[in-house]
Design an enzyme around this catalytic site. Sequence first.
Site, PDB file in Angstrom:
ATOM      1  NE  ARG A 119      -4.142  -1.825   1.094  1.00 44.77           N
ATOM      2  CZ  ARG A 119      -4.511  -3.249   2.463  1.00 44.77           C
ATOM      3  NH1 ARG A 119      -3.359  -3.349   3.256  1.00 44.77           N
ATOM      4  NH2 ARG A 119      -4.737  -4.198   2.198  1.00 44.77           N
ATOM      5  CE  LYS A 141       1.607  14.062 -15.312  1.00 44.79           C
ATOM      6  NZ  LYS A 141       1.400  13.738 -16.172  1.00 44.79           N
ATOM      7  CD  GLU A 183       9.876  16.726 -22.880  1.00 45.68           C
ATOM      8  OE1 GLU A 183       9.246  17.872 -22.571  1.00 45.68           O
ATOM      9  OE2 GLU A 183       9.094  15.896 -23.067  1.00 45.68           O
ATOM     10  CE  LYS A 224       7.055  17.913 -14.508  1.00 44.82           C
ATOM     11  NZ  LYS A 224       7.099  15.995 -15.062  1.00 44.82           N
ATOM     12  CD  GLU A 234      -1.544  16.427 -16.834  1.00 45.08           C
ATOM     13  OE1 GLU A 234      -2.861  15.337 -16.758  1.00 45.08           O
ATOM     14  OE2 GLU A 234      -0.854  16.587 -16.926  1.00 45.08           O
ATOM     15  NE  ARG A 238       1.545  18.420 -14.167  1.00 45.76           N
ATOM     16  CZ  ARG A 238       2.014  16.627 -12.701  1.00 45.76           C
ATOM     17  NH1 ARG A 238       1.719  17.152 -11.692  1.00 45.76           N
ATOM     18  NH2 ARG A 238       2.939  15.842 -13.133  1.00 45.76           N
ATOM     19  CG  ASN A 242       0.667  19.232 -22.125  1.00 45.86           C
ATOM     20  OD1 ASN A 242       1.246  18.728 -21.373  1.00 45.86           O
ATOM     21  ND2 ASN A 242      -0.048  18.599 -22.146  1.00 45.86           N
ATOM     22  CG  HIS A 245       4.070  18.132 -25.423  1.00 50.65           C
ATOM     23  ND1 HIS A 245       5.294  18.788 -24.861  1.00 50.65           N
ATOM     24  CD2 HIS A 245       4.756  16.507 -24.576  1.00 50.65           C
ATOM     25  CE1 HIS A 245       6.397  18.142 -24.578  1.00 50.65           C
ATOM     26  NE2 HIS A 245       6.435  17.009 -23.758  1.00 50.65           N
ATOM     27  CG  HIS A 249       0.250  12.417 -28.463  1.00 49.98           C
ATOM     28  ND1 HIS A 249       0.913  11.308 -28.613  1.00 49.98           N
ATOM     29  CD2 HIS A 249      -0.743  12.108 -28.691  1.00 49.98           C
ATOM     30  CE1 HIS A 249       0.110  10.732 -27.889  1.00 49.98           C
ATOM     31  NE2 HIS A 249      -0.827  10.866 -28.472  1.00 49.98           N
ATOM     32  CG  HIS A 262       8.392  12.750 -25.504  1.00 54.68           C
ATOM     33  ND1 HIS A 262       6.775  12.602 -25.821  1.00 54.68           N
ATOM     34  CD2 HIS A 262       8.424  13.889 -24.352  1.00 54.68           C
ATOM     35  CE1 HIS A 262       6.655  13.809 -25.405  1.00 54.68           C
ATOM     36  NE2 HIS A 262       7.513  13.997 -24.262  1.00 54.68           N
TER      37      HIS A 262
HETATM   38  N1  LIG Z   1       6.125  10.573 -15.206  1.00 52.23           N
HETATM   39  C1  LIG Z   1       6.302  11.824 -15.582  1.00 52.23           C
HETATM   40  O1  LIG Z   1       5.435  12.545 -15.420  1.00 52.23           O
HETATM   41  C2  LIG Z   1       7.279  11.595 -17.263  1.00 52.23           C
HETATM   42  C3  LIG Z   1       8.149  12.489 -17.887  1.00 52.23           C
HETATM   43  C4  LIG Z   1       8.454  12.478 -19.409  1.00 52.23           C
HETATM   44  C5  LIG Z   1       8.602  11.209 -19.324  1.00 52.23           C
HETATM   45  N2  LIG Z   1       8.305  10.253 -18.931  1.00 52.23           N
HETATM   46  C6  LIG Z   1       8.488   9.265 -19.174  1.00 52.23           C
HETATM   47  O2  LIG Z   1       9.651   8.664 -18.711  1.00 52.23           O
HETATM   48  C7  LIG Z   1      10.005   7.746 -19.996  1.00 52.23           C
HETATM   49  C8  LIG Z   1      11.315   8.493 -20.584  1.00 52.23           C
HETATM   50  O3  LIG Z   1      12.576   9.214 -19.833  1.00 52.23           O
HETATM   51  P1  LIG Z   1      14.297   8.581 -20.147  1.00 52.23           P
HETATM   52  O4  LIG Z   1      14.418   9.343 -21.422  1.00 52.23           O
HETATM   53  O5  LIG Z   1      15.105   8.544 -19.066  1.00 52.23           O
HETATM   54  O6  LIG Z   1      14.107   7.250 -20.861  1.00 52.23           O
HETATM   55  P2  LIG Z   1      15.190   5.590 -20.683  1.00 52.23           P
HETATM   56  O7  LIG Z   1      14.852   5.428 -19.051  1.00 52.23           O
HETATM   57  O8  LIG Z   1      14.567   4.519 -21.267  1.00 52.23           O
HETATM   58  O9  LIG Z   1      16.492   5.787 -20.379  1.00 52.23           O
HETATM   59  C9  LIG Z   1      16.910   6.375 -21.961  1.00 52.23           C
HETATM   60  C10 LIG Z   1      18.096   5.682 -22.142  1.00 52.23           C
HETATM   61  O10 LIG Z   1      19.154   5.734 -21.109  1.00 52.23           O
HETATM   62  C11 LIG Z   1      20.048   4.549 -20.555  1.00 52.23           C
HETATM   63  N3  LIG Z   1      20.199   5.486 -19.794  1.00 52.23           N
HETATM   64  C12 LIG Z   1      20.289   5.956 -18.644  1.00 52.23           C
HETATM   65  N4  LIG Z   1      21.347   6.406 -18.200  1.00 52.23           N
HETATM   66  C13 LIG Z   1      22.545   6.822 -18.254  1.00 52.23           C
HETATM   67  C14 LIG Z   1      23.569   6.978 -18.446  1.00 52.23           C
HETATM   68  N5  LIG Z   1      23.514   8.010 -18.086  1.00 52.23           N
HETATM   69  N6  LIG Z   1      24.669   6.883 -19.283  1.00 52.23           N
HETATM   70  C15 LIG Z   1      23.866   6.114 -20.261  1.00 52.23           C
HETATM   71  N7  LIG Z   1      22.777   5.296 -20.367  1.00 52.23           N
HETATM   72  C16 LIG Z   1      22.000   5.910 -19.593  1.00 52.23           C
HETATM   73  C17 LIG Z   1      18.901   3.193 -20.336  1.00 52.23           C
HETATM   74  O11 LIG Z   1      19.654   2.489 -20.302  1.00 52.23           O
HETATM   75  C18 LIG Z   1      18.124   3.276 -21.654  1.00 52.23           C
HETATM   76  O12 LIG Z   1      18.721   2.979 -22.203  1.00 52.23           O
HETATM   77  C19 LIG Z   1       9.219   7.777 -21.147  1.00 52.23           C
HETATM   78  O13 LIG Z   1       8.453   6.006 -20.787  1.00 52.23           O
HETATM   79  C20 LIG Z   1       7.819   8.426 -19.916  1.00 52.23           C
HETATM   80  O14 LIG Z   1       6.549   7.990 -20.541  1.00 52.23           O
HETATM   81  C21 LIG Z   1       7.704  10.383 -17.642  1.00 52.23           C
HETATM   82 ZN   LIG Z   2       7.736  15.314 -23.251  1.00 51.32          ZN
END
Ligand SMILES: NC(=O)c1ccc[n+]([C@@H]2O[C@H](COP(=O)([O-])OP(=O)(O)OC[C@H]3O[C@@H](n4cnc5c(N)ncnc54)[C@H](O)[C@@H]3O)[C@@H](O)[C@H]2O)c1
Ligand SMILES: [Zn+2]
Length: 361
Positions: A119, A141, A183, A224, A234, A238, A242, A245, A249, A262
């Site tokens: 939980r 999130k 971003e 942010k 949101e 917030r 976007n 986006h 998207h 992205h």
């Molecule tokens: N929660 C939110 O508010 C929110 C906002 C934006 C995006 N997201 C989510 O975040 C995700 C994308 O995140 P991301 O871009 O970090 O992707 P990711 O976690 O897939 O990382 C990208 C790549 O980098 C590698 N990596 C990580 N750290 C590293 C480092 N220091 N050196 C070398 N390689 C490294 C990972 O293994 C992976 O292959 C998506 O799933 C998206 O939906 C969430």
């Molecule tokens: Zn984004």
Amino acid sequence: VIAPHRLVRQSSHYPVFVGEGILARAVEVVREMDPEAPLFAVVSQRVAELYANAVETLRGQVSAVVTFPDSEEEKTLARVEWLTTELLRAGAKRDAILLLIGGGVVGDTAGFAASVYLRGVRFVHIPTTLLSQVDSSIGGKVAVNHPLGKNMIGSFSLPLAVLSDASLLGTLPEVEFVSGLVEALKSGVIADERLFSIIEEHGSGLQRMVRPLREIVCRAVDVKAVIVEHDEREEGERKLLNYGHTVGHAIEVAERYRGITHGEAVAWGMIAANAIAVAKGMFSREGAERIDRAALQLRPRPTSVREPETLLAAAGLDKKFSSRGNVMILPRAIGHCEIATVTPDELRLGVEAMLEREESV
Ligand SMILES: NC(=O)c1ccc[n+]([C@@H]2O[C@H](COP(=O)([O-])OP(=O)(O)OC[C@H]3O[C@@H](n4cnc5c(N)ncnc54)[C@H](O)[C@@H]3O)[C@@H](O)[C@H]2O)c1
Ligand SMILES: [Zn+2]
């Protein structure tokens, strides 16, 4: 008499540390917040390989280290169940604190797992990609994907703290770095002209410039955090996040999330939004040109889609933008965006301008 139930908002006050060498000092920092709690680390497999020494040290400091195979395909409910098994086997109880070390995939998946494990247990984000440092670790999130859609299963759950280590970003693949940088550029246009200028000046060369990089992370986190604090669920402000986006998207959907990150899609989406803002007379041509140039110098890969109709249909934008229009986030100045109503014609014009721009690079 029972008093009317009042929705009390969660407080978003948690510390965000940004620095260099934080990964090595993570346990020390967490211990200052809670000297007693059993700690469990969930570490991206890639980070565990690249920073083997730091992760080895960590093994000696926490109850267990679980390595997480991070790719978008692993952001599933099945992984949440797997992680639950790992944590149960390792003996994590309600008083545990999870250290989530990795990019957005690890943060989102393990963050969601933490929010439902027994939980809910506390967790600390230790984001290791630029995107996760400037975006996904901020705002509370967490979610996993469902076969029918991205981030369809999740919750709002705040971390105990966020520890961002800018010195980890040098090992990121360049496309991942650029994705995060877009971003940050976006946040600059929304609310921080100085943030925009730093990226405009140095572009992707920032990957090897730890000091300015740290400033970028701090500034993007501020943008942010301030917006999210005013609007945790949101409902209004917030939406500003976007910017870029809506069309971004649609590009991702049209490309089936392959061959374009992205951030690259958002870069094109910003260019489309800028053209719309100019057409509406709310933004100067020079301002739009400056943002377009800053985005283009990050070399986002072009989309394979060439027809505006295909793009508009991709994410249902053709339906969403009914005759009365729909809201989009548009710049009025660099450092100031607004929620604006956009007609289907204006949207189309923006997409066409963007596609033309793609052909000219
Ligand atoms: N929660 C939110 O508010 C929110 C906002 C934006 C995006 N997201 C989510 O975040 C995700 C994308 O995140 P991301 O871009 O970090 O992707 P990711 O976690 O897939 O990382 C990208 C790549 O980098 C590698 N990596 C990580 N750290 C590293 C480092 N220091 N050196 C070398 N390689 C490294 C990972 O293994 C992976 O292959 C998506 O799933 C998206 O939906 C969430
Ligand atoms: Zn984004």
